[in-house]
Design a protein around this motif. Structure first.
Motif, PDB file in Angstrom:
ATOM      1  N   ALA A  38      40.881  35.380  67.981  1.00 17.21           N
ATOM      2  CA  ALA A  38      40.207  34.550  66.985  1.00 17.21           C
ATOM      3  C   ALA A  38      39.381  35.414  66.037  1.00 17.21           C
ATOM      4  CB  ALA A  38      39.325  33.507  67.670  1.00 17.21           C
ATOM      5  N   ALA A  39      38.696  36.417  66.589  1.00 19.95           N
ATOM      6  CA  ALA A  39      37.888  37.331  65.757  1.00 19.95           C
ATOM      7  C   ALA A  39      38.779  38.072  64.770  1.00 19.95           C
ATOM      8  CB  ALA A  39      37.134  38.310  66.653  1.00 19.95           C
ATOM      9  N   ARG A  40      39.936  38.516  65.254  1.00 20.03           N
ATOM     10  CA  ARG A  40      40.873  39.239  64.386  1.00 20.03           C
ATOM     11  C   ARG A  40      41.366  38.334  63.264  1.00 20.03           C
ATOM     12  NH1 ARG A  40      44.614  40.458  68.050  1.00 20.03           N
ATOM     13  NH2 ARG A  40      43.278  42.117  68.862  1.00 20.03           N
ATOM     14  N   MET A  41      41.681  37.079  63.574  1.00 15.51           N
ATOM     15  CA  MET A  41      42.169  36.153  62.562  1.00 15.51           C
ATOM     16  C   MET A  41      41.095  35.837  61.524  1.00 15.51           C
ATOM     17  SD  MET A  41      43.908  32.373  63.067  1.00 15.51           S
ATOM     18  CE  MET A  41      42.404  31.407  63.144  1.00 15.51           C
ATOM     19  N   LEU A  42      39.845  35.740  61.974  1.00 19.72           N
ATOM     20  CA  LEU A  42      38.746  35.379  61.077  1.00 19.72           C
ATOM     21  C   LEU A  42      38.167  36.575  60.338  1.00 19.72           C
ATOM     22  CD1 LEU A  42      36.930  32.943  63.527  1.00 19.72           C
ATOM     23  CD2 LEU A  42      38.067  32.275  61.399  1.00 19.72           C
ATOM     24  N   GLY A  43      38.554  37.792  60.726  1.00 24.70           N
ATOM     25  CA  GLY A  43      37.971  38.985  60.119  1.00 24.70           C
ATOM     26  C   GLY A  43      36.529  39.202  60.549  1.00 24.70           C
ATOM     27  N   MET A  44      36.221  38.802  61.770  1.00 23.43           N
ATOM     28  CA  MET A  44      34.868  38.936  62.321  1.00 23.43           C
ATOM     29  C   MET A  44      34.917  39.854  63.534  1.00 23.43           C
ATOM     30  SD  MET A  44      33.813  34.876  62.186  1.00 23.43           S
ATOM     31  CE  MET A  44      32.221  35.117  63.000  1.00 23.43           C
ATOM     32  N   SER A  45      33.751  40.314  63.961  1.00 19.30           N
ATOM     33  CA  SER A  45      33.684  41.098  65.185  1.00 19.30           C
ATOM     34  C   SER A  45      33.726  40.159  66.387  1.00 19.30           C
ATOM     35  CB  SER A  45      32.402  41.936  65.220  1.00 19.30           C
ATOM     36  OG  SER A  45      31.269  41.086  65.334  1.00 19.30           O
ATOM     37  N   GLN A  46      34.124  40.688  67.530  1.00 17.81           N
ATOM     38  CA  GLN A  46      34.175  39.863  68.732  1.00 17.81           C
ATOM     39  C   GLN A  46      32.797  39.346  69.135  1.00 17.81           C
ATOM     40  OE1 GLN A  46      36.515  41.454  71.949  1.00 17.81           O
ATOM     41  NE2 GLN A  46      35.467  40.222  73.493  1.00 17.81           N
ATOM     42  N   PRO A  47      31.736  40.195  69.089  1.00 13.49           N
ATOM     43  CA  PRO A  47      30.405  39.668  69.413  1.00 13.49           C
ATOM     44  C   PRO A  47      29.961  38.543  68.477  1.00 13.49           C
ATOM     45  CG  PRO A  47      30.402  42.057  69.518  1.00 13.49           C
ATOM     46  CD  PRO A  47      31.717  41.664  68.918  1.00 13.49           C
ATOM     47  N   ALA A  48      30.345  38.635  67.192  1.00 12.86           N
ATOM     48  CA  ALA A  48      29.953  37.592  66.242  1.00 12.86           C
ATOM     49  C   ALA A  48      30.625  36.261  66.590  1.00 12.86           C
ATOM     50  CB  ALA A  48      30.318  38.014  64.825  1.00 12.86           C
ATOM     51  N   VAL A  49      31.901  36.316  66.999  1.00 17.21           N
ATOM     52  CA  VAL A  49      32.597  35.092  67.388  1.00 17.21           C
ATOM     53  C   VAL A  49      32.010  34.536  68.680  1.00 17.21           C
ATOM     54  CG1 VAL A  49      34.816  34.117  68.123  1.00 17.21           C
ATOM     55  CG2 VAL A  49      34.726  35.691  66.193  1.00 17.21           C
ATOM     56  N   SER A  50      31.689  35.408  69.628  1.00 14.00           N
ATOM     57  CA  SER A  50      31.076  34.956  70.881  1.00 14.00           C
ATOM     58  C   SER A  50      29.738  34.281  70.618  1.00 14.00           C
ATOM     59  CB  SER A  50      30.891  36.143  71.835  1.00 14.00           C
ATOM     60  OG  SER A  50      32.136  36.702  72.203  1.00 14.00           O
TER      61      SER A  50
END
Length: 311
Positions: A38-50
């Motif tokens: 999901a982070a990769r699809m949104l162009g966000m970091s994994q911690p930001a998505v968490s």
């Protein structure tokens, strides 16, 4: 109170304090059920998505996602929220300048399911028409319609289903694609049928059928009595295997007319009508109401309808 001041409700204030950007994160996590992807699809970091998922849990007062193997699994509340949230996001996206659906530039992937044997008839047409209509849009086709199909459409794991049965629920739409009929087939070498009418040997010969249980078994209405079920001595996984068995045995089978005509010469089959039986067989395109406003889905629906109308 000032004449120019407009009173606001508690709901207005609550919505103003909510971070609606979190809904796009919710949508991505629901689709992929994996924080990293999901982070990769949104162009966000994994911690930001968490962190966004944690805030979503507070917003909706629910866990929303629980650990499951290497991924995560939505809770019942998350499934309940997904349809309305995805529909709302689609409505907004459709109206934003530059964000509408353009098949010439889109890289979107659609997922549909086509029950067997309709996949044999329709999948090649659909894929060939799609390749001419768009170079970027991709389509994933499954040839299985199961008992979970309604939830898959409701939560937009699939956009469309093509089947011999429509979904008779108020939150689903069904479009008749085409009308066909059932015929009865037997081997041209069958020793007893000869010039018999189908109404006679239907009740005397052994039958091969696609399994009588399950969502996609269109044969079931014709084998719903003890008398007819006693005649069934082979239940195959697909009509293709059923027809192969019939061609080499003394069994008979009910199949769609288009499939019988397609295979009769290769398998040396005899085809007889079932005019004495209610043998009408309709094919339907079905989708959930949550997908009905999305411009991409509307485009795909037109493409699927066009394929069926082709000679």
């Amino acid at each position: 109170m000032s004449k120019n001041k407009i009173p606001t409700s508690h709901e207005d204030n609550h919505l103003r304090r909510a971070d609606l950007n979190l809904l796009t994160v919710f949508d991505a996590v629901m689709q992929l059920q994996n924080i990293t992807r999901a982070a990769r699809m949104l162009g966000m970091s994994q911690p930001a998505v968490s962190n966004a998922v944690s805030r979503l849990k507070n917003m909706f007062s629910d866990e929303l996602f629980v650990r499951s193997g290497r991924g995560i699994e939505p809770t019942a509340r998350a499934h309940q929220l997904y349809g309305p949230i995805r529909q709302a996001l689609q409505l907004v996206t459709n109206e934003l300048p530059g964000l509408g659906f353009d098949p010439q530039t889109s890289r979107r992937q659609f997922s549909i399911t086509i029950s067997s044997p309709l996949d044999l008839l329709l999948a090649p047409k659909i894929l060939n028409v799609l390749s001419q209509a768009s170079s970027g849009v991709t389509l994933n086709i499954e040839s299985l319609v199961n008992e979970n199909i309604e939830n898959q459409l409701r939560y937009q794991e699939l956009e469309f289903a093509i089947d011999y049965r429509c979904i008779d629920r108020s939150d689903f739409y069904n479009q008749l694609l085409f009308e066909d009929e059932l015929v009865i087939i037997s081997s041209n070498n069958h020793p007893r049928i000869d010039q018999q009418e189908s109404q006679r040997y239907f009740f005397t010969e052994k039958h091969a059928v696609v399994r009588l249980s399950g969502h996609s078994s269109f044969s079931f209405p014709y084998y719903n009595t003890a008398e007819t079920q006693e005649k069934v001595c082979y239940q195959g996984a697909s009509l293709i295997s059923v027809m192969e068995i019939v061609s080499r045995t003394e069994m008979v089978a009910l199949v769609p007319k288009w499939l019988a005509l397609l295979s009769s010469e290769r398998l040396n089959l005899r085809i007889d009508s079932l005019s004495w039986l209610d043998n009408k067989l309709n094919s339907y395109l079905s989708w959930h109401e949550s997908a009905s406003k999305d411009k991409g889905n509307l485009w795909m629906k037109e493409l699927l309808t066009q394929c069926v109308s082709m000679p």
